[in-house]
Design an enzyme around this catalytic site. Structure first.
Site, mmCIF file in Angstrom:
data_model
loop_
_atom_site.group_PDB
_atom_site.id
_atom_site.type_symbol
_atom_site.label_atom_id
_atom_site.label_comp_id
_atom_site.label_asym_id
_atom_site.label_seq_id
_atom_site.Cartn_x
_atom_site.Cartn_y
_atom_site.Cartn_z
ATOM 1 N N GLY A 55 0.760 -1.239 0.000
ATOM 2 C CA GLY A 55 0.000 0.000 0.000
ATOM 3 C C GLY A 55 0.792 1.292 0.000
ATOM 4 O O GLY A 55 0.226 2.353 0.275
ATOM 5 N N SER A 56 2.070 1.251 -0.315
ATOM 6 C CA SER A 56 2.832 2.504 -0.220
ATOM 7 C C SER A 56 2.413 3.501 -1.305
ATOM 8 O O SER A 56 2.416 4.712 -1.057
ATOM 9 C CB SER A 56 4.332 2.245 -0.254
ATOM 10 O OG SER A 56 4.762 1.926 -1.535
ATOM 11 N N ASP A 80 -6.031 -5.282 -4.695
ATOM 12 C CA ASP A 80 -4.967 -6.284 -4.692
ATOM 13 C C ASP A 80 -5.542 -7.654 -4.357
ATOM 14 O O ASP A 80 -6.596 -7.759 -3.740
ATOM 15 C CB ASP A 80 -3.868 -5.932 -3.674
ATOM 16 C CG ASP A 80 -2.535 -6.594 -4.016
ATOM 17 O OD1 ASP A 80 -1.625 -5.891 -4.485
ATOM 18 O OD2 ASP A 80 -2.411 -7.833 -3.845
ATOM 19 N N ASP A 96 -9.031 -9.755 -7.891
ATOM 20 C CA ASP A 96 -8.110 -10.057 -8.982
ATOM 21 C C ASP A 96 -8.361 -9.037 -10.084
ATOM 22 O O ASP A 96 -9.492 -8.917 -10.563
ATOM 23 C CB ASP A 96 -8.424 -11.483 -9.464
ATOM 24 C CG ASP A 96 -7.527 -11.905 -10.613
ATOM 25 O OD1 ASP A 96 -6.751 -11.066 -11.101
ATOM 26 O OD2 ASP A 96 -7.628 -13.079 -11.008
ATOM 27 N N ASP A 121 1.164 -1.246 -10.120
ATOM 28 C CA ASP A 121 2.544 -1.654 -9.800
ATOM 29 C C ASP A 121 2.586 -3.183 -9.740
ATOM 30 O O ASP A 121 3.372 -3.768 -9.010
ATOM 31 C CB ASP A 121 2.934 -1.034 -8.452
ATOM 32 C CG ASP A 121 4.411 -1.172 -8.131
ATOM 33 O OD1 ASP A 121 5.206 -1.354 -9.071
ATOM 34 O OD2 ASP A 121 4.759 -1.102 -6.942
ATOM 35 N N LYS A 161 3.747 -0.729 -14.233
ATOM 36 C CA LYS A 161 5.081 -1.336 -14.184
ATOM 37 C C LYS A 161 5.240 -2.320 -15.347
ATOM 38 O O LYS A 161 4.339 -3.109 -15.634
ATOM 39 C CB LYS A 161 5.256 -2.083 -12.863
ATOM 40 C CG LYS A 161 6.474 -3.010 -12.888
ATOM 41 C CD LYS A 161 7.179 -3.125 -11.591
ATOM 42 C CE LYS A 161 6.455 -3.945 -10.543
ATOM 43 N NZ LYS A 161 7.056 -3.666 -9.223
HETATM 44 C C1 LIG Z 1 5.174 -4.816 -6.083
HETATM 45 S S1 LIG Z 1 3.685 -5.167 -5.264
HETATM 46 C C2 LIG Z 1 2.910 -3.616 -5.243
HETATM 47 C C3 LIG Z 1 3.502 -2.673 -4.240
HETATM 48 C C4 LIG Z 1 2.649 -1.415 -4.031
HETATM 49 N N1 LIG Z 1 2.595 -0.571 -5.219
HETATM 50 C C5 LIG Z 1 3.154 -0.594 -2.881
HETATM 51 O O1 LIG Z 1 3.687 0.478 -3.151
HETATM 52 O O2 LIG Z 1 3.017 -1.026 -1.743
HETATM 53 C C6 LIG Z 1 2.824 -6.109 -6.463
HETATM 54 C C7 LIG Z 1 1.441 -6.552 -6.058
HETATM 55 O O3 LIG Z 1 0.763 -7.044 -7.198
HETATM 56 C C8 LIG Z 1 -0.266 -7.888 -6.721
HETATM 57 N N2 LIG Z 1 -0.894 -8.652 -7.798
HETATM 58 C C9 LIG Z 1 -0.290 -9.515 -8.658
HETATM 59 N N3 LIG Z 1 -1.211 -10.038 -9.507
HETATM 60 C C10 LIG Z 1 -2.417 -9.457 -9.186
HETATM 61 C C11 LIG Z 1 -3.734 -9.587 -9.712
HETATM 62 N N4 LIG Z 1 -3.982 -10.407 -10.731
HETATM 63 N N5 LIG Z 1 -4.712 -8.859 -9.169
HETATM 64 C C12 LIG Z 1 -4.445 -8.026 -8.121
HETATM 65 N N6 LIG Z 1 -3.221 -7.877 -7.593
HETATM 66 C C13 LIG Z 1 -2.216 -8.586 -8.107
HETATM 67 C C14 LIG Z 1 0.477 -8.731 -5.707
HETATM 68 O O4 LIG Z 1 -0.422 -9.310 -4.803
HETATM 69 C C15 LIG Z 1 1.407 -7.687 -5.068
HETATM 70 O O5 LIG Z 1 0.895 -7.238 -3.859
#
Ligand SMILES: C[S@@+](CC[C@H](N)C(=O)[O-])C[C@H]1O[C@@H](n2cnc3c(N)ncnc32)[C@H](O)[C@@H]1O
Lengths: 252, 1004
Positions: A55-56, A80, A96, A121, A161
């Site tokens: 969550g940042s 997420d 999702d 992200d 990203k």
């Molecule tokens: C790098 S982290 C994001 C960090 C976030 N931007 C932060 O600043 O805290 C990537 C996230 O993508 C999520 N993710 C991956 N595939 C996903 C999907 N199909 N639907 C929702 N979230 C997904 C993962 O659960 C993970 O928490």
């Protein structure tokens, strides 16, 4: 030596701790904003943060949109797969992003008003099979883009990203036919040894004769079949964040 | 540009009769399982990698990977080099493919859980799917039970396993229980079970009919990638990121409840990931394919967890032979021969074991050899020698079958008061030597020559024992006796000059018992021996046995040193293929390891290192004999009749740098080194014509992933990595059999920061000497210059400083006129030039640009301020090449993380005396992704670049402009490094590294 031990020594990690961010990724968004100023727009009202846990990025959004002034009509939705602990002014959805129902839920939360900005992200689990990882990442970006196409207002922005591997130019081409400006941006807080970068897409401008609609039975390909790119396109590169910011490749 | 070879990960393997099909990137390799021979290499796809292979009744192959598929006949697969014209591209990613039962249709499962039914021409006959979930799949497989009974097994990202009926389009089960993504799911042939594996490191067995979870198999220590049922669905193999292949038995209890029991563990691959596995139809052999590119053959009948060994207690032996064993009598010594074993007890009873009928016979008792005795033998000549601590010897020679003693000698050696060590070694076809040592340091070593057929003693030599020397192993070469000792010291005695004291070679390694010495090869004026030490080090020493010396008075030189992966090293030798085979103990195992190709040949749980053990060779292979808890064990390791690997493979992880020894050819090509993320450096050879690569050595000195490696001279190479590791290596190519590489010196470190990386370095030699100055740049912005003194073998810092706080990625040293410049390229995209002329103790010859040594004093100086700083790229400069023209114009070619390529020129400004630089040409979109390497070729007229977009580009730079000449897709993912050598006038050989390694020929 695992990745985590390296992260612990990272200055951005420490800075995030100090400034109360849940992840060092916050600085990636802030540095992107340093160059593109998408968060500084006073008319920014509705923002979707996809793949938001822990969550940042949502924290950054919350601070930028709500700090100081009292802004009744502003709204942030964070989505997420994982659960997220609450953040002020942020509505979290555990869902999702590739699932069509998620779109409906976001639209409901916005009262069917379009969004100004969609950021993502998202990153899947990396297997080590480069082509599969790139594919899954691109599918995630395409899902985010699908969502963005359905919720963004004209001239809205989309940031996601990407991994700059093989075939990244195909993605740039797809983006170039939906947005007037597409840049491949790399914040200085993202290591140069990593293939990670962000596509910053500004000026949402879908083809005039196209009304994007999410249909559960349609594939991503079918969704975009009316706005297919012609020719390859390489998005210009932009390094983000000032040179005085920390270098994530350096050892301090 | 013409592709020659591709080495790298193999994602899938399929056994079909005696043929092994394996996917290597876009190529299909076809091997003969029995001989290991590569029958054909066939290009299947243009760009995509082969992820899976299916075969129909006629032997036709269905190959798929990413969005590509192809169907080819078995003849083409085995004979045609390129079938990529038959490749078909689909819109969606294919997770799995299978032929229909009749073989005339194919089923293709896409990543969105749809199945395309197609005819062999590629026409889509139908598309099937189930309603509901549209999430992306991570894996899948297709099980064909009949023409209209097909089950689809899909693994999702969310931990669910979806089993659905293709023709009914009906979901049968959504199996939940795994955590994280599912990486493989399959159904057993008998239709009873589903097996799945995932992120959570477990294998799960489910009931196909009820969907109940039957059992969870834990054991793997990382993610699991693939599964295969075999042996009539009674067993399962799994392969994992942890590099092991595991065998599971499906055990059914009385109520027919099935559970998984782990039955075997095989360490089959290097560092990371086994992707593919298949088992032959009789369930005897598994083939695994890994990220290291190895195709490993695993004999499933010989798992590590087994009881396939013989054992006898002394009581059992006594029962068979009729001798009476005392209560505390034990087996004291033994030796193995072709016919079986000869052993002696602590009461001096000598017994013999015949292996063809497993029977023991009692020979005789010799009371003199009761209690303390040692036993040695010469297997090839059926000679056994017993020695006791009173310096008595008993030698026996047996006939071929071990039925009769055909010679016998017993003697007392009066030169020694006591004996605590006896060693024997064959000296010539007709003689052997026995070396006896007394515990008294003042007594000489006694060496006796015996006749191999009569066992008569022919001669005695008395040799002065060196100080604090306790002998541990022995080698004989001509009239030289080489004796190893407890403290990593070697003594060389000349039997023709017994009066001369031994020549000593001390402290070859950190120091533990020398466990073996083996003659390797004769270099004419010197001889090479391999020496192993219990602490895990092995060294190859070149010794000037005949008294010549290397000129600096030294009579020996270490030309190869390395440490084994783990455990104790007890011995090593070259096998018939020239592979170096080591053996020893690690934790509770005895192992035999192929050091050249880096794989374990076999291992056996024996409880760990033992006091009494012996590895003996006979005509069938080798046999480990050891005593554990007063029981005698024999464990046979048969020589495999079929090859242990079909393809040896390379690094287990990304290759970070490549350096070709361009100065000199070696055999029919070039030597080169690769440095990898897996922390090792490999010394390899590439054939100039075919691009075929051969590995010689895998050096394990670095403890962190490699940054750079570079040949700096014909015989010297430098490598660098994190932890401030920088090593200077010396290459030796005198021998005919193989090159050697040894560590000459390590650079001193300044901190214990594990993350402090030496990103790059450059050297400049002092004239024709072996001395040089070395510039090193660090991830914390430090810049250092060192002087290497070859004679003293020392590095001394002469300049120390830093740029800013950012990481410096590249550096080079260059003279311009009579000045010496140091140029760096950090992550901030600038080029920075330092004039260090006044900061080094040398002068620069204006004409030649050489460093001149005027015997100036050495002192540590600060880095001066830079002369010039120029912004070229937006972010990190990832690669850099340069050339100096007419001694005063410096051209620098840079490739950046910003996808751009630039040409910069730097010149001395006559007025200010400072260096001025400006960008001559800049291509912001030279590639679609990060530039990772650039090399000047063809006398500086062309620039060869690589980028992570997997395109190798060639640029014409003659007009000081970057003009794209040609480009070629490379099959190497994460393209990260390259090097090229001019092999003929217009011809170059380029090596491209990343996830794998490939050779290209460039004709200009
Ligand atoms: C790098 S982290 C994001 C960090 C976030 N931007 C932060 O600043 O805290 C990537 C996230 O993508 C999520 N993710 C991956 N595939 C996903 C999907 N199909 N639907 C929702 N979230 C997904 C993962 O659960 C993970 O928490």
């Amino acid at each position: 030596m695992g990745k985590s031990s390296k992260d612990k020594r990272d200055l951005y990690y420490r800075k995030a701790k100090e400034e109360g961010y849940r992840a060092r990724s916050a600085y990636k968004l802030l540095q992107l904003n340093d160059n593109f100023h998408f968060l500084d727009d006073p008319s920014l009202k509705r923002v979707v943060d996809l793949c938001a846990a822990p969550g940042s990025w949502s924290q950054v959004l919350s601070r930028k949109l709500f700090e100081g002034s009292d802004q009744q009509d502003r709204r942030i939705v964070a989505v997420d797969l994982q659960t997220m602990s609450p953040i002020d002014h942020v509505t979290t959805l555990q869902a999702d992003i590739t699932h069509p129902r998620t779109l409906q839920r976001i639209l409901q939360l916005f009262g069917d008003e379009p969004a100004d900005l969609v950021i993502s992200d998202g990153a899947p689990d990396v297997t080590g099979l480069h082509d599969l990882d790139e594919y899954v990442q691109q599918q995630l970006v395409m899902s985010a883009l699908q969502l963005a196409c359905c919720v963004l207002k004209p001239k809205g922005s989309f940031i996601a990203k990407v991994f700059r591997g093989r075939d990244i130019d195909l993605l740039y081409s797809q983006l170039a036919c939906l947005f007037t400006h597409v840049t491949c941006a790399k914040p200085r807080s993202s290591r140069s040894t990593s293939l990670e970068a962000f596509v910053v897409c500004q000026g949402y401008q879908p083809p005039a004769d196209w009304t994007p609609k999410l249909d559960p039975s349609q594939s991503v390909q079918q969704f975009f079949q009316h706005c297919l790119p012609n020719g390859k396109h390489i998005a210009p590169f932009m390094a983000c964040g000032s040179l005085e910011s920390f270098d994530s490749d350096a050892t301090y | 540009m013409e592709y020659l070879t591709h080495y790298g990960p193999s994602l899938c393997v399929k056994l079909q009769g005696n043929l092994v099909y394996a996917g290597y990137g876009p190529f299909l390799h076809v091997h003969d399982l029995e001989t290991g021979e590569l029958i054909n290499r066939c290009r299947i796809f243009r760009r995509n990698k082969i992820h899976g292979i299916a075969v129909n009744g006629e032997g036709a192959l269905l190959l798929f990977g990413a969005r590509s598929i192809s169907i080819i006949g078995s003849k083409d697969a085995s004979g045609c080099p390129d079938m990529s014209q038959d490749e078909k591209l689909l819109d969606e990613w294919i997770m799995s493919g299978q032929f229909s039962q009749t073989g005339d249709q194919t089923y293709l499962l896409t990543s969105y859980n749809k199945v395309l039914i197609r005819d062999l021409e590629g026409n889509v006959l139908a598309t099937k799917g189930i309603d509901g979930e549209k999430s992306i799949l991570y894996s899948g497989s297709i099980t064909v039970f009949g023409p209209d009974k097909v089950l689809i097994n899909a693994g999702t990202v969310m931990g669910g396993v979806l089993i659905w009926d293709l023709y009914e389009e009906e979901l049968l089960h959504n199996l939940k229980g795994h955590e994280g993504s599912i990486f493989y799911v399959t159904i057993s042939e008998n239709g009873r079970y589903v097996a799945s594996c995932s992120d959570d490191r477990s294998v799960r067995l489910w009931d196909l009919t009820t969907g109940d979870l039957l059992s969870v198999g834990w054991g793997h220590t990382a993610r699991i990638w693939n599964l295969k049922f075999y042996d009539n669905s009674s067993k399962l193999v799994s392969v994992s990121e942890d590099c092991t292949c595991r065998v599971w038995k499906i055990v059914e209890d009385e109520e027919s409840q099935a559970s998984l029991e782990q039955k075997g563990v095989y360490e089959a691959h290097l560092t990371k990931n086994i992707w593919g596995v298949d088992v032959d139809s009789c369930g005897r052999k598994a083939i695994t394919s890994g990220n290291d590119g190895r195709l490993k053959v695993i004999e499933l009948d010989h798992p590590r967890i087994d009881n396939d060994e013989q054992s006898y207690t002394l009581q059992e032996i006594a029962d068979q032979t009729g001798i009476i064993a005392d209560k505390d009598e034990i087996i004291k010594g033994f030796h193995w021969f072709d016919f079986g074993l000869v052993a002696i007890t602590s009461q001096g009873k000598i017994v013999l074991f015949e292996s063809f009928n497993d029977t023991w016979t009692f020979l005789f008792t010799d009371d003199q050899f009761a209690s303390y005795s040692s036993t040695h033998g010469i297997s090839s000549d059926n000679v056994v020698v017993f020695a006791n601590n009173k310096s008595d010897l008993l030698a026996l020679k047996f006939d071929k079958d071990g039925k009769h003693v055909i010679a016998k000698t017993k003697m007392h050696v009066s030169d020694l008061t006591k004996t605590n060590n006896c060693m024997i070694r064959k000296e010539s076809p007709t003689t052997f030597l026995v070396l006896l040592e007394s515990p008294n340091p003042r007594e000489n070593l006694v060496c006796m020559r015996f006749n191999l057929s009569t066992l008569e003693m022919e001669k005695t030599f008395s040799l002065k024992k060196p100080e604090s020397f306790v002998s541990s192993c022995l080698e004989v070469y001509q009239h030289f006796l080489l004796v190893g000792s407890r403290f990593s010291t070697l003594a060389v005695f000349d039997l023709k000059k017994v009066e001369c004291p031994a020549y000593l070679i001390s402290k070859m390694t950190p120091g533990d018992t020398t466990t073996s010495i083996q003659f390797v090869e004769d270099l004419g004026d010197s001889q090479v021996f391999s020496v192993t030490n219990r602490d895990g080090y092995y060294t190859f020493i070149k010794i000037y046995l005949k008294g010549a010396s290397r000129g600096d008075g030294k009579d020996y030189e270490i030309i190869q040193s390395n440490k084994i992966v783990r455990g104790f090293l007890e011995g090593a030798q070259f096998n018939a293929h020239g592979d170096y085979i080591t053996h020893g103990f690690k934790s509770s195992l005895f192992y035999i390891y192929n050091e050249t190709s880096c794989y374990e040949i076999t291992s056996h749980i024996c409880g760990g290192a033992h006091r009494q053990w012996k590895l003996c060779e006979d005509d069938k292979g080798s046999i480990l004999v050891y005593i554990k808890a007063s029981t005698l064990f024999f464990k046979r390791f048969n020589n495999s009749k079929t090859p242990e690997t079909l393809c040896a493979g390379i690094h287990g992880r990304e290759i970070r740098d490549i350096t070709i020894r361009k100065q000199k050819k070696y055999k029919d090509g070039y030597l080169f080194c690769t440095g990898s993320e897996d922390t090792t450096i490999k010394l390899m050879h590439v054939n100039e014509q075919s691009g075929k690569m051969t590995n010689y050595w895998t050096q394990r000195k670095h403890v962190s992933g490699l940054q750079r490696c570079q040949f700096i001279k014909e015989n010297l190479m430098i490598s660098s990595s994190a932890r401030e590791e920088l090593f200077l290596w010396e290459l030796n190519t005198e021998g005919d059999s193989r090159p050697y590489i040894a560590l000459r010196q390590s650079l001193p470190v300044s901190s214990n920061l594990p993350d402090l990386r030496i990103m790059d370095f450059d050297v400049k030699f002092l004239g024709a000497s072996q001395n040089f100055i070395l510039a090193t740049v660090y991830s914390d912005s430090t810049i250092k210059v060192w002087l290497y003194d070859s004679e003293q073998n020392t590095f001394t810092t002469i300049i120390n400083g830093d740029y800013k706080t950012c990481c410096i990625l590249n550096v080079f040293l260059t003279p311009i006129c009579d000045q010496l410049f140091l140029a760096i390229a950090p992550t901030d995209g600038h080029l920075i030039f330092y004039n260090i002329t006044e900061h080094i103790p040398f002068e620069i010859d204006e004409k030649s640009g050489e460093l001149i040594d005027n015997d100036l004093d050495l002192s540590l100086m600060d880095l001066p301020d830079y002369d010039c700083r120029l912004e070229v790229h937006q972010s990190g400069i990832k690669c850099m090449s340069h050339v100096l023209e007419q001694g005063n114009e410096l051209f620098i070619y840079t490739g950046g993380d910003d996808n751009a390529l630039g040409i910069t020129i730097a010149k001395l400004d006559a007025a200010t005396g400072k260096l001025n630089a400006r960008v001559l040409d800049f291509q912001p979109q030279a590639a679609a992704s990060t530039m990772t390497s650039c090399s000047l070729i063809s006398n500086g007229t062309k620039l060869l670049t690589t980028s992570v977009d997997q395109i190798v580009r060639l640029w014409d730079i003659t007009e000081n402009k970057l003009i794209k000449h040609s480009s070629e897709y490379t099959t190497i993912a994460d393209t990260g490094c390259s090097d090229a050598v001019q092999t003929k006038d217009t011809r170059h050989l380029a090596l491209i590294g990343g996830v794998g390694l490939s050779a290209l020929r460039i004709d200009l």
